[in-house]
Design a protein around this motif. Sequence first.
Motif, PDB file in Angstrom:
ATOM      1  N   HIS A 127     -23.493 -19.412 -28.356  1.00 47.27           N
ATOM      2  CA  HIS A 127     -23.656 -19.497 -26.905  1.00 47.27           C
ATOM      3  C   HIS A 127     -23.409 -18.126 -26.260  1.00 47.27           C
ATOM      4  O   HIS A 127     -24.119 -17.725 -25.328  1.00 47.27           O
ATOM      5  CB  HIS A 127     -22.675 -20.527 -26.336  1.00 47.27           C
ATOM      6  CG  HIS A 127     -22.965 -20.931 -24.923  1.00 47.27           C
ATOM      7  ND1 HIS A 127     -23.811 -21.955 -24.589  1.00 47.27           N
ATOM      8  CD2 HIS A 127     -22.511 -20.432 -23.741  1.00 47.27           C
ATOM      9  CE1 HIS A 127     -23.871 -22.082 -23.272  1.00 47.27           C
ATOM     10  NE2 HIS A 127     -23.084 -21.166 -22.736  1.00 47.27           N
ATOM     11  N   CYS A 255     -16.872 -16.251 -22.211  1.00 45.86           N
ATOM     12  CA  CYS A 255     -16.934 -17.621 -22.729  1.00 45.86           C
ATOM     13  C   CYS A 255     -15.581 -18.009 -23.321  1.00 45.86           C
ATOM     14  O   CYS A 255     -15.504 -18.883 -24.188  1.00 45.86           O
ATOM     15  CB  CYS A 255     -18.021 -17.755 -23.786  1.00 45.86           C
ATOM     16  SG  CYS A 255     -19.705 -17.551 -23.154  1.00 45.86           S
ATOM     17  N   ASP A 281     -19.026 -18.913 -18.849  1.00 48.68           N
ATOM     18  CA  ASP A 281     -18.926 -20.333 -19.197  1.00 48.68           C
ATOM     19  C   ASP A 281     -17.599 -20.914 -18.739  1.00 48.68           C
ATOM     20  O   ASP A 281     -17.406 -22.123 -18.817  1.00 48.68           O
ATOM     21  CB  ASP A 281     -19.074 -20.507 -20.721  1.00 48.68           C
ATOM     22  CG  ASP A 281     -19.123 -21.961 -21.138  1.00 48.68           C
ATOM     23  OD1 ASP A 281     -20.007 -22.690 -20.639  1.00 48.68           O
ATOM     24  OD2 ASP A 281     -18.276 -22.386 -21.942  1.00 48.68           O
ATOM     25  N   THR A 303     -22.771 -21.417 -17.082  1.00 49.58           N
ATOM     26  CA  THR A 303     -22.851 -22.733 -17.701  1.00 49.58           C
ATOM     27  C   THR A 303     -21.496 -23.415 -17.523  1.00 49.58           C
ATOM     28  O   THR A 303     -20.458 -22.747 -17.414  1.00 49.58           O
ATOM     29  CB  THR A 303     -23.203 -22.638 -19.198  1.00 49.58           C
ATOM     30  OG1 THR A 303     -22.312 -21.713 -19.849  1.00 49.58           O
ATOM     31  CG2 THR A 303     -24.629 -22.152 -19.398  1.00 49.58           C
TER      32      THR A 303
END
Length: 349
Positions: A127, A255, A281, A303
């Motif tokens: 990701h 992230c 994220d 996200t």
Amino acid sequence: MTRILAAGDHFVLNDLLTDAIGREVTGHSVSYSELTLPWPVVPFGRIAEVDEASGTEDELIEALQGVEVCVTQMAPLTEKVLKACPDLKLFCISRGGPVNANIEAATRHGVAVTSAPGRNAAATAEHTLGMMLAAMRRIPQTNADLTAGTWRGDYYMYGNVGPELEGSTVGLVGYGAIGSRVARMLQGFGATVLVYDPYVTDEALAGRARKVEFDELLARSAVISLHARVTPETTGMIGAEQIAAMQPGSIIINCARGALLDYDALCDALDSGHLFGAAFDVFPQEPIPAGSRLLTTPNIVMTPHLAGASKATAQKAARIVAEDVRRYLNGEPLAHCANPEALMSAGTV
């Protein structure tokens, strides 16, 4: 007969937990009960003294009566729960760390707490690479324009295009299970990888990256990706001063955890044009509140805290905790226990 509660949710399903345990504990007599927690349909949050938990203390207490082993991802192991559940001896958390457990209280009550480190390392690393490419090439923005019926030729103008990974220097803050995978992937893109991690050794870098001091990483990296744990030393480690030290036109990826980064300073740097873009994220508050600058600042890819979300992650998480259930039933040392002294003092292992 060992009673086991599977307190799963809508990601790490009860069926995944019980099936994994069933494959591991052949030869033992076990019985199951189940409780389904509302995450991720309902965001996790703080429950009593623990963080990132789902459900309620009272429903967990009711489900744990007479239960010796609990396998879960998000259930809150609090002082109140521990006092009300004297039969509980093992609490297995199918996530990277036992953040939703009061470890000190569990130790006092003789309850061992395990986790599933590395369960989402591959998914999060993949990701992270996707977020890098999305921010560098502005993939979400161009897709949004096209779906709205607008063909933006100005994205091809020299001043608007981003860098490539090939030939770029990427700085990784943290080189654990996720950061090391990101470095390996970046090698395939032809990037030069720098690492800031006070605990990493040259042997662990294995020639994939070069260890540098934090100031050098900030100054040399076209892309910086955060992979550190949140500690008193790392909280807010990227603020206005550090962002100002980064190259003009560079990119930040996070992230890991929202507490590592000053998001307000980041928005300032994007508004001023000092940074080319960013991708996140994780956030200082989840869900993102209405009115947050993150919702209006340009060139941010976001996200909703799902970097580790893959079917393989859920399956690995269930397998890792099931293996520790097997070790417990066999009287063996637990592989991923945060407080092994809890069972040792009780004479269980």
